[in-house]
Scaffold this motif. Structure first.
Motif, PDB file in Angstrom:
ATOM      1  N   PRO A  48       0.802  -1.240   0.000  1.00 43.57           N
ATOM      2  CA  PRO A  48       0.000   0.000   0.000  1.00 43.57           C
ATOM      3  C   PRO A  48       0.831   1.286   0.000  1.00 43.57           C
ATOM      4  O   PRO A  48       0.380   2.302  -0.541  1.00 43.57           O
ATOM      5  CB  PRO A  48      -0.832  -0.121   1.284  1.00 43.57           C
ATOM      6  CG  PRO A  48      -0.986  -1.587   1.473  1.00 43.57           C
ATOM      7  CD  PRO A  48       0.316  -2.194   1.025  1.00 43.57           C
ATOM      8  N   ASP A  49       2.043   1.255   0.551  1.00 44.26           N
ATOM      9  CA  ASP A  49       2.864   2.472   0.513  1.00 44.26           C
ATOM     10  C   ASP A  49       3.183   2.910  -0.910  1.00 44.26           C
ATOM     11  O   ASP A  49       3.432   4.081  -1.168  1.00 44.26           O
ATOM     12  CB  ASP A  49       4.202   2.237   1.243  1.00 44.26           C
ATOM     13  CG  ASP A  49       4.035   2.376   2.742  1.00 44.26           C
ATOM     14  OD1 ASP A  49       2.949   2.817   3.170  1.00 44.26           O
ATOM     15  OD2 ASP A  49       4.978   2.024   3.481  1.00 44.26           O
ATOM     16  N   GLU A  50       3.244   1.954  -1.833  1.00 37.85           N
ATOM     17  CA  GLU A  50       3.599   2.306  -3.215  1.00 37.85           C
ATOM     18  C   GLU A  50       2.364   2.508  -4.092  1.00 37.85           C
ATOM     19  O   GLU A  50       2.486   2.954  -5.227  1.00 37.85           O
ATOM     20  CB  GLU A  50       4.399   1.161  -3.869  1.00 37.85           C
ATOM     21  CG  GLU A  50       5.626   0.703  -3.131  1.00 37.85           C
ATOM     22  CD  GLU A  50       6.008  -0.713  -3.582  1.00 37.85           C
ATOM     23  OE1 GLU A  50       6.165  -0.928  -4.787  1.00 37.85           O
ATOM     24  OE2 GLU A  50       6.092  -1.589  -2.709  1.00 37.85           O
ATOM     25  N   ILE A  51       1.194   2.142  -3.578  1.00 33.69           N
ATOM     26  CA  ILE A  51       0.053   2.016  -4.495  1.00 33.69           C
ATOM     27  C   ILE A  51      -0.415   3.360  -5.039  1.00 33.69           C
ATOM     28  O   ILE A  51      -0.979   3.433  -6.132  1.00 33.69           O
ATOM     29  CB  ILE A  51      -1.106   1.235  -3.823  1.00 33.69           C
ATOM     30  CG1 ILE A  51      -1.946   0.501  -4.875  1.00 33.69           C
ATOM     31  CG2 ILE A  51      -2.016   2.122  -3.002  1.00 33.69           C
ATOM     32  CD1 ILE A  51      -1.326  -0.727  -5.432  1.00 33.69           C
ATOM     33  N   ALA A  52      -0.164   4.444  -4.280  1.00 36.22           N
ATOM     34  CA  ALA A  52      -0.643   5.752  -4.748  1.00 36.22           C
ATOM     35  C   ALA A  52      -0.013   6.098  -6.106  1.00 36.22           C
ATOM     36  O   ALA A  52      -0.662   6.683  -6.973  1.00 36.22           O
ATOM     37  CB  ALA A  52      -0.328   6.831  -3.718  1.00 36.22           C
ATOM     38  N   ARG A  53       1.259   5.720  -6.281  1.00 33.86           N
ATOM     39  CA  ARG A  53       1.927   5.994  -7.565  1.00 33.86           C
ATOM     40  C   ARG A  53       1.270   5.206  -8.691  1.00 33.86           C
ATOM     41  O   ARG A  53       1.097   5.698  -9.805  1.00 33.86           O
ATOM     42  CB  ARG A  53       3.415   5.640  -7.474  1.00 33.86           C
ATOM     43  CG  ARG A  53       4.186   6.578  -6.549  1.00 33.86           C
ATOM     44  CD  ARG A  53       5.595   6.073  -6.326  1.00 33.86           C
ATOM     45  NE  ARG A  53       6.431   6.203  -7.512  1.00 33.86           N
ATOM     46  CZ  ARG A  53       7.099   7.304  -7.825  1.00 33.86           C
ATOM     47  NH1 ARG A  53       7.025   8.349  -7.050  1.00 33.86           N
ATOM     48  NH2 ARG A  53       7.826   7.355  -8.906  1.00 33.86           N
ATOM     49  N   TRP A  54       0.911   3.970  -8.389  1.00 35.55           N
ATOM     50  CA  TRP A  54       0.217   3.144  -9.394  1.00 35.55           C
ATOM     51  C   TRP A  54      -1.130   3.769  -9.761  1.00 35.55           C
ATOM     52  O   TRP A  54      -1.467   3.901 -10.938  1.00 35.55           O
ATOM     53  CB  TRP A  54      -0.012   1.732  -8.855  1.00 35.55           C
ATOM     54  CG  TRP A  54       1.222   0.905  -8.836  1.00 35.55           C
ATOM     55  CD1 TRP A  54       2.287   1.033  -7.983  1.00 35.55           C
ATOM     56  CD2 TRP A  54       1.547  -0.168  -9.725  1.00 35.55           C
ATOM     57  NE1 TRP A  54       3.240   0.098  -8.284  1.00 35.55           N
ATOM     58  CE2 TRP A  54       2.810  -0.659  -9.341  1.00 35.55           C
ATOM     59  CE3 TRP A  54       0.882  -0.767 -10.789  1.00 35.55           C
ATOM     60  CZ2 TRP A  54       3.423  -1.720 -10.001  1.00 35.55           C
ATOM     61  CZ3 TRP A  54       1.488  -1.823 -11.444  1.00 35.55           C
ATOM     62  CH2 TRP A  54       2.753  -2.285 -11.051  1.00 35.55           C
ATOM     63  N   VAL A  90       7.093  12.441 -10.600  1.00 31.35           N
ATOM     64  CA  VAL A  90       6.164  13.127  -9.705  1.00 31.35           C
ATOM     65  C   VAL A  90       5.982  12.367  -8.399  1.00 31.35           C
ATOM     66  O   VAL A  90       5.756  11.158  -8.401  1.00 31.35           O
ATOM     67  CB  VAL A  90       4.811  13.321 -10.415  1.00 31.35           C
ATOM     68  CG1 VAL A  90       3.809  13.990  -9.495  1.00 31.35           C
ATOM     69  CG2 VAL A  90       5.016  14.143 -11.670  1.00 31.35           C
ATOM     70  N   GLU A  91       6.126  13.078  -7.294  1.00 33.12           N
ATOM     71  CA  GLU A  91       5.899  12.465  -5.983  1.00 33.12           C
ATOM     72  C   GLU A  91       4.397  12.436  -5.698  1.00 33.12           C
ATOM     73  O   GLU A  91       3.679  13.381  -6.010  1.00 33.12           O
ATOM     74  CB  GLU A  91       6.592  13.284  -4.897  1.00 33.12           C
ATOM     75  CG  GLU A  91       8.077  12.964  -4.749  1.00 33.12           C
ATOM     76  CD  GLU A  91       8.365  11.472  -4.624  1.00 33.12           C
ATOM     77  OE1 GLU A  91       7.668  10.807  -3.836  1.00 33.12           O
ATOM     78  OE2 GLU A  91       9.255  10.973  -5.330  1.00 33.12           O
ATOM     79  N   VAL A  92       3.944  11.360  -5.140  1.00 32.25           N
ATOM     80  CA  VAL A  92       2.523  11.267  -4.823  1.00 32.25           C
ATOM     81  C   VAL A  92       2.402  11.017  -3.326  1.00 32.25           C
ATOM     82  O   VAL A  92       3.004  10.084  -2.802  1.00 32.25           O
ATOM     83  CB  VAL A  92       1.871  10.090  -5.588  1.00 32.25           C
ATOM     84  CG1 VAL A  92       0.375  10.080  -5.365  1.00 32.25           C
ATOM     85  CG2 VAL A  92       2.202  10.170  -7.064  1.00 32.25           C
ATOM     86  N   ALA A  93       1.623  11.855  -2.661  1.00 33.22           N
ATOM     87  CA  ALA A  93       1.452  11.676  -1.213  1.00 33.22           C
ATOM     88  C   ALA A  93       0.473  10.538  -0.960  1.00 33.22           C
ATOM     89  O   ALA A  93      -0.517  10.396  -1.673  1.00 33.22           O
ATOM     90  CB  ALA A  93       0.918  12.962  -0.605  1.00 33.22           C
TER      91      ALA A  93
END
Ligand code: AMP
Length: 420
Positions: free
Chosen positions: A15-21, A318-321
């Motif tokens: 889940p920590d990486e999922i925002a980028r996906w 791009v960084e995604v919070a």
């Protein structure tokens, strides 16, 4: 007992990486909609023969990378790419008889038994699209332009667009001959694989990563010199439209791609090697005008592309919070849990995301968790709140705490979230 691990080359996305996906997937879907594409979902498993017929027997994927198995006498394969399945679905559902032009896109996992390394996995995800029923070259240029826009939107910089034409079957046959004639005297210096390919699939030698092969093909003839008049008009139309759209591209005369089905337009988009290493190809695509007829459908031209999601994410700047949970409900004791659960239910019905901490534990530990979850408001419920029909509303930013009547909680949370 040995510990169980994921299959080599197949990765978890935590889940920590999922925002980028999610961000890349959402941008892709939005871009596709802007260009009139609709999503298609096809099975992950297809008859093995579908891939052998469309991709070609002498391709790396079919020769050694497919996850194939026999189930009740039926040879099946985990899809290594999306085009074959989409084309099969297009033919099977007779789509050509209902609409002259079809624009489909897809997103999902693909499977290839490759040697895993950075940017190359055995299960990976692709986003891709196909246009059936338009012979181009305008639609070819439009597709490439769409990809450039998409890459810019997700923050991929320094992408290089490489374009070539494979011509039709005639040009391809002439080119194979010319290439064999050129490489035959250099045969002894080629890699073992390429010495074999010289007889089976000479075009693949142009694709080889082996430095011996790369040196041998450096001066090889260009296929664009062998195009017939119609192929040539298509190629020139493509470059004219790309120029009109302001797409910066490089003509890449020795670009061929691993799969057999391509005709005419062929393209790749490469990202920066410092981020991607050897797997720097973000997007691969091209025209496959013969495939629909080969699969038993009408003679319908087609073009498509696929891009690896993992590579797009690696290349994107791009960084995604990570999305925070804005409201935390900290309950202290059994009665408070029974009081807090319906309260959380009400908040969620009002569209406010919240997390209930119903574990036994101190208020201090629960507030710590509220902080790590990024909560802006914590609702504290203990025995005295249950008795009094209230909650303590703690504003985590301002570090203030107010007693609020139960009936007013949702409105108070809404106003607090709106204000901060
Ligand atoms: P292809 O279907 O081989 O034309 O590949 C299209 C795109 O899918 C490539 O440019 C990559 O971005 C991605 N891709 C292909 N194979 C892999 C793999 N084994 N692991 C990760 N991404 C891949």
């Amino acid at each position: 007992m040995t510990s169980l691990r994921a299959v080599k080359g197949m990765n978890d996305v935590l889940p920590d990486e999922i925002a980028r996906w999610h961000r890349v997937e959402a941008t892709f879907a939005k871009t596709m909609a802007l260009y009139g594409f609709r999503e298609v979902r096809t099975p992950y498993v297809e008859p093995t023969s579908l891939f052998v017929r469309t991709m070609g027997e002498a391709t790396d994927v079919v020769e050694k990378e497919m996850y194939s198995f026999v189930h009740h006498d039926e040879p099946l394969t985990l899809r290594p790419e999306g085009t074959a399945g989409a084309a099969r679905a297009y033919v099977e559902h007779g789509v050509a008889s209902r609409e002259p032009v079809t624009r489909w896109y897809y997103v999902g996992p693909m499977f290839r038994a490759e040697r895993p390394q950075r940017g190359r996995y055995r299960q990976f995800s692709q986003v891709g699209a196909e246009v059936f029923g338009d012979a181009g070259p305008a639609v070819d240029a439009e597709m490439i332009d769409m990809l450039v826009v998409f890459l810019e939107t997700i923050g991929v910089r320094d992408a290089r667009v490489l374009v070539n034409s494979m011509g039709g079957p005639g040009a391809r046959a002439r080119y194979k001959e010319a290439l064999v004639r050129y490489l035959e005297p250099k045969k002894a210096g080629l890699s073992e694989d390429s010495q074999r390919r010289l007889a089976t699939n000479p075009l693949r030698i142009l694709d080889s990563k082996d430095p011996r092969d790369q040196e041998a093909v450096a001066g090889a003839p260009a296929i664009t010199e062998l195009l017939d008049a119609e192929d040539d008009a298509h190629w020139r139309g493509l470059t004219r439209h790309l120029a009109a759209l302001g797409v910066r591209y490089e003509a890449a005369p020795r670009l061929v791609r691993g799969l057999d089905y391509y005709t005419r337009t062929l393209f790749e988009i490469k990202g920066a090697t410092d981020k991607l290493g050897a797997g720097d190809t973000l997007v691969g695509g091209g025209r496959y005008d013969g495939m629909i007829a080969d699969l038993g459908g009408p003679s319908v031209p087609a073009i498509g592309f696929a891009a690896g999601l993992e590579r797009l994410i690696l290349a994107s700047d791009v960084e995604v919070a990570a999305p925070a949970v804005p409201v935390f409900v900290a309950t202290l004791g059994d009665a408070a849990v029974a009081y807090g659960l319906p309260l959380a239910h009400e908040l969620r019905r009002a569209g406010i995301a919240c997390e209930v901490d119903a574990r036994a534990g101190s208020l201090k530990s629960k507030l710590r968790r509220a902080n790590t979850q990024g909560a802006r408001v914590t609702l504290i419920v203990g025995d005295s709140e249950v008795e009094g029909g209230t909650v303590q509303l703690k504003d985590m930013g301002a570090q203030t705490q107010d007693k609020v009547a139960r009936a007013d909680v949702v409105a108070a949370v809404v106003s607090r979230l709106g204000a901060s």
